[in-house]
Design a protein around this motif. Structure first.
Motif, PDB file in Angstrom:
ATOM      1  N   PRO A 196      38.819  35.588 103.164  1.00 53.39           N
ATOM      2  CA  PRO A 196      40.002  34.765 102.875  1.00 53.39           C
ATOM      3  C   PRO A 196      41.273  35.445 103.348  1.00 53.39           C
ATOM      4  O   PRO A 196      41.374  36.667 103.391  1.00 53.39           O
ATOM      5  N   ASN A 197      42.232  34.645 103.735  1.00 57.49           N
ATOM      6  CA  ASN A 197      43.531  35.131 104.187  1.00 57.49           C
ATOM      7  C   ASN A 197      44.152  35.997 103.091  1.00 57.49           C
ATOM      8  O   ASN A 197      44.222  35.591 101.947  1.00 57.49           O
ATOM      9  N   PRO A 198      44.624  37.210 103.419  1.00 54.87           N
ATOM     10  CA  PRO A 198      45.231  38.061 102.404  1.00 54.87           C
ATOM     11  C   PRO A 198      46.526  37.497 101.833  1.00 54.87           C
ATOM     12  O   PRO A 198      46.991  37.950 100.804  1.00 54.87           O
ATOM     13  N   ASP A 199      47.115  36.486 102.499  1.00 55.96           N
ATOM     14  CA  ASP A 199      48.347  35.890 101.992  1.00 55.96           C
ATOM     15  C   ASP A 199      48.097  35.013 100.771  1.00 55.96           C
ATOM     16  O   ASP A 199      49.033  34.632 100.083  1.00 55.96           O
ATOM     17  N   ILE A 200      46.844  34.632 100.529  1.00 56.41           N
ATOM     18  CA  ILE A 200      46.554  33.815  99.360  1.00 56.41           C
ATOM     19  C   ILE A 200      45.482  34.516  98.545  1.00 56.41           C
ATOM     20  O   ILE A 200      44.538  35.078  99.077  1.00 56.41           O
ATOM     21  N   GLY A 201      45.648  34.503  97.249  1.00 58.33           N
ATOM     22  CA  GLY A 201      44.667  35.133  96.369  1.00 58.33           C
ATOM     23  C   GLY A 201      43.477  34.229  96.134  1.00 58.33           C
ATOM     24  O   GLY A 201      43.490  33.050  96.478  1.00 58.33           O
ATOM     25  N   GLU A 202      42.439  34.779  95.537  1.00 53.60           N
ATOM     26  CA  GLU A 202      41.239  33.989  95.289  1.00 53.60           C
ATOM     27  C   GLU A 202      41.513  32.814  94.366  1.00 53.60           C
ATOM     28  O   GLU A 202      40.871  31.784  94.470  1.00 53.60           O
ATOM     29  N   SER A 203      42.463  32.960  93.446  1.00 53.79           N
ATOM     30  CA  SER A 203      42.730  31.879  92.504  1.00 53.79           C
ATOM     31  C   SER A 203      43.720  30.862  93.060  1.00 53.79           C
ATOM     32  O   SER A 203      43.953  29.824  92.452  1.00 53.79           O
ATOM     33  N   ASP A 204      44.333  31.156  94.217  1.00 54.45           N
ATOM     34  CA  ASP A 204      45.320  30.237  94.786  1.00 54.45           C
ATOM     35  C   ASP A 204      44.653  29.027  95.413  1.00 54.45           C
ATOM     36  O   ASP A 204      43.512  29.070  95.870  1.00 54.45           O
ATOM     37  N   ASP A 205      45.399  27.945  95.437  1.00 50.80           N
ATOM     38  CA  ASP A 205      44.961  26.726  96.097  1.00 50.80           C
ATOM     39  C   ASP A 205      44.992  26.960  97.605  1.00 50.80           C
ATOM     40  O   ASP A 205      46.023  27.292  98.159  1.00 50.80           O
ATOM     41  N   ASN A 206      43.883  26.817  98.286  1.00 53.66           N
ATOM     42  CA  ASN A 206      43.860  26.954  99.743  1.00 53.66           C
ATOM     43  C   ASN A 206      43.416  25.638 100.375  1.00 53.66           C
ATOM     44  O   ASN A 206      42.624  25.609 101.289  1.00 53.66           O
ATOM     45  N   SER A 207      43.972  24.552  99.858  1.00 54.47           N
ATOM     46  CA  SER A 207      43.562  23.209 100.252  1.00 54.47           C
ATOM     47  C   SER A 207      44.114  22.755 101.592  1.00 54.47           C
ATOM     48  O   SER A 207      43.648  21.759 102.130  1.00 54.47           O
ATOM     49  N   GLY A 208      45.136  23.431 102.114  1.00 52.55           N
ATOM     50  CA  GLY A 208      45.797  22.942 103.312  1.00 52.55           C
ATOM     51  C   GLY A 208      46.781  21.823 103.008  1.00 52.55           C
ATOM     52  O   GLY A 208      47.275  21.168 103.915  1.00 52.55           O
ATOM     53  N   ALA A 209      47.075  21.604 101.729  1.00 53.58           N
ATOM     54  CA  ALA A 209      47.993  20.536 101.325  1.00 53.58           C
ATOM     55  C   ALA A 209      49.382  20.759 101.907  1.00 53.58           C
ATOM     56  O   ALA A 209      49.802  21.887 102.111  1.00 53.58           O
ATOM     57  N   LEU A 210      50.090  19.661 102.166  1.00 52.53           N
ATOM     58  CA  LEU A 210      51.449  19.717 102.680  1.00 52.53           C
ATOM     59  C   LEU A 210      52.443  19.498 101.544  1.00 52.53           C
ATOM     60  O   LEU A 210      52.220  18.673 100.670  1.00 52.53           O
ATOM     61  N   VAL A 211      53.525  20.250 101.599  1.00 58.60           N
ATOM     62  CA  VAL A 211      54.606  20.094 100.631  1.00 58.60           C
ATOM     63  C   VAL A 211      55.894  19.910 101.417  1.00 58.60           C
ATOM     64  O   VAL A 211      56.230  20.737 102.266  1.00 58.60           O
ATOM     65  N   PHE A 212      56.602  18.815 101.157  1.00 64.79           N
ATOM     66  CA  PHE A 212      57.901  18.561 101.773  1.00 64.79           C
ATOM     67  C   PHE A 212      58.919  18.456 100.663  1.00 64.79           C
ATOM     68  O   PHE A 212      58.718  17.711  99.706  1.00 64.79           O
ATOM     69  N   GLY A 213      59.994  19.212 100.770  1.00 68.90           N
ATOM     70  CA  GLY A 213      61.047  19.155  99.761  1.00 68.90           C
ATOM     71  C   GLY A 213      62.340  18.665 100.380  1.00 68.90           C
ATOM     72  O   GLY A 213      62.936  19.344 101.216  1.00 68.90           O
ATOM     73  N   ALA A 214      62.766  17.450  99.980  1.00 72.53           N
ATOM     74  CA  ALA A 214      64.039  16.917 100.458  1.00 72.53           C
ATOM     75  C   ALA A 214      65.197  17.538  99.696  1.00 72.53           C
ATOM     76  O   ALA A 214      66.312  17.580 100.193  1.00 72.53           O
ATOM     77  N   GLY A 215      64.933  18.009  98.490  1.00 72.46           N
ATOM     78  CA  GLY A 215      65.970  18.648  97.705  1.00 72.46           C
ATOM     79  C   GLY A 215      67.054  17.710  97.224  1.00 72.46           C
ATOM     80  O   GLY A 215      68.135  18.147  96.875  1.00 72.46           O
ATOM     81  N   THR A 216      66.784  16.411  97.205  1.00 71.88           N
ATOM     82  CA  THR A 216      67.781  15.457  96.742  1.00 71.88           C
ATOM     83  C   THR A 216      67.106  14.186  96.255  1.00 71.88           C
ATOM     84  O   THR A 216      66.043  13.813  96.740  1.00 71.88           O
ATOM     85  N   VAL A 217      67.752  13.536  95.305  1.00 75.89           N
ATOM     86  CA  VAL A 217      67.253  12.243  94.853  1.00 75.89           C
ATOM     87  C   VAL A 217      67.735  11.130  95.775  1.00 75.89           C
ATOM     88  O   VAL A 217      67.325   9.991  95.645  1.00 75.89           O
ATOM     89  N   GLN A 218      68.593  11.463  96.726  1.00 74.22           N
ATOM     90  CA  GLN A 218      69.135  10.454  97.627  1.00 74.22           C
ATOM     91  C   GLN A 218      68.355  10.314  98.929  1.00 74.22           C
ATOM     92  O   GLN A 218      68.764   9.563  99.805  1.00 74.22           O
ATOM     93  N   TRP A 219      67.224  10.994  99.073  1.00 76.19           N
ATOM     94  CA  TRP A 219      66.425  10.861 100.298  1.00 76.19           C
ATOM     95  C   TRP A 219      66.081   9.398 100.547  1.00 76.19           C
ATOM     96  O   TRP A 219      66.145   8.917 101.676  1.00 76.19           O
ATOM     97  N   ALA A 220      65.762   8.680  99.499  1.00 78.02           N
ATOM     98  CA  ALA A 220      65.388   7.267  99.635  1.00 78.02           C
ATOM     99  C   ALA A 220      66.527   6.423 100.190  1.00 78.02           C
ATOM    100  O   ALA A 220      66.286   5.361 100.765  1.00 78.02           O
ATOM    101  N   TRP A 221      67.779   6.865 100.041  1.00 75.67           N
ATOM    102  CA  TRP A 221      68.903   6.107 100.571  1.00 75.67           C
ATOM    103  C   TRP A 221      68.840   6.031 102.088  1.00 75.67           C
ATOM    104  O   TRP A 221      69.392   5.108 102.676  1.00 75.67           O
ATOM    105  N   GLY A 222      68.188   6.976 102.738  1.00 79.24           N
ATOM    106  CA  GLY A 222      68.044   6.930 104.182  1.00 79.24           C
ATOM    107  C   GLY A 222      66.913   6.033 104.636  1.00 79.24           C
ATOM    108  O   GLY A 222      66.797   5.717 105.816  1.00 79.24           O
TER     109      GLY A 222
END
Length: 165
Positions: free
Chosen positions: A60-86
C-alpha cells in the motif's frame, strides 16, 4: 453569504489540489471557535482531491495508512454556499441588503448562470461517473479523467534538463 478558507490545520490530505485562490480584505473573520469576530483578509479557494489507490512495489502507498479510505473517491470543495448561483439564474436576491434579512425572495438574476461553473461541475461529476441525461446548449460531456497519479515535484541537482536561473 459565507465562504470558507482552506486553512492548513494539520489534517490536509496529501495531494490536495488548490484550483483557485481569491484574497479579499476587510471581511468578517472568526477569531476563535465562533464567539469572537474581527475584520481581516481572507483567501477563498476551490480545492480538489482524489483519495489514493496507489500501490508501490506490491505494498500500500505509504501516504495512506491501513485504516484510511483508499477508495479513489473524489472530493471537490467549492468553499461557498453560493456555488449553485453559478449553475442557475434563479436564486435569492441579496443585493442590496434588505431591511429584513429574513425576507428572502426568489428572483431571476439577469446575469444568468456562469458557463464556466456549469462546465466545471459537469466535468467533476463525469470524473465521479455521474453523467447528465441532457445538456444545455454550449455545454459538453468530456470523457472522465483516467489520471490516477498524484502530482509530484522534485529537484534535479545535476541540471539534467538544462534549466538556468
Amino acid at each position: 453569504h459565507e465562504w470558507n478558507e482552506d486553512v492548513d490545520n494539520g489534517w490536509r490530505p496529501p495531494a490536495l489540489q488548490t484550483l483557485s485562490e481569491t484574497t479579499i480584505d476587510n471581511v468578517q473573520l472568526i477569531q476563535d471557535h465562533g464567539a469572537t469576530f474581527d475584520t481581516g483578509s481572507a483567501t477563498h479557494s476551490l480545492v480538489f482531491h482524489r483519495r489514493s489507490t496507489q500501490i508501490k512495489d506490491g505494498n500500500p502507498n505509504p501516504d495512506i495508512g491501513e485504516s484510511d479510505d483508499n477508495s479513489g473517491a473524489l472530493v471537490f470543495g467549492a468553499g461557498t454556499v453560493q456555488w449553485a448561483w453559478g449553475l442557475d439564474p434563479h436564486h435569492d436576491v441579496n443585493d442590496p441588503q434588505r431591511a429584513n434579512k429574513y425576507a428572502i425572495r426568489l428572483a431571476h438574476d439577469a446575469r444568468g448562470p456562469c458557463r464556466e461553473v456549469q462546465q466545471l461541475t459537469i466535468n467533476i461529476f463525469a470524473d465521479m461517473g455521474i453523467l447528465p441525461a441532457t445538456l444545455e446548449p454550449g455545454l459538453r460531456i468530456f470523457p472522465p479523467s483516467n489520471d490516477r497519479q498524484p502530482p509530484t515535484a522534485g529537484i534535479d541537482p545535476l541540471n539534467t534538463y538544462g534549466a538556468s536561473l
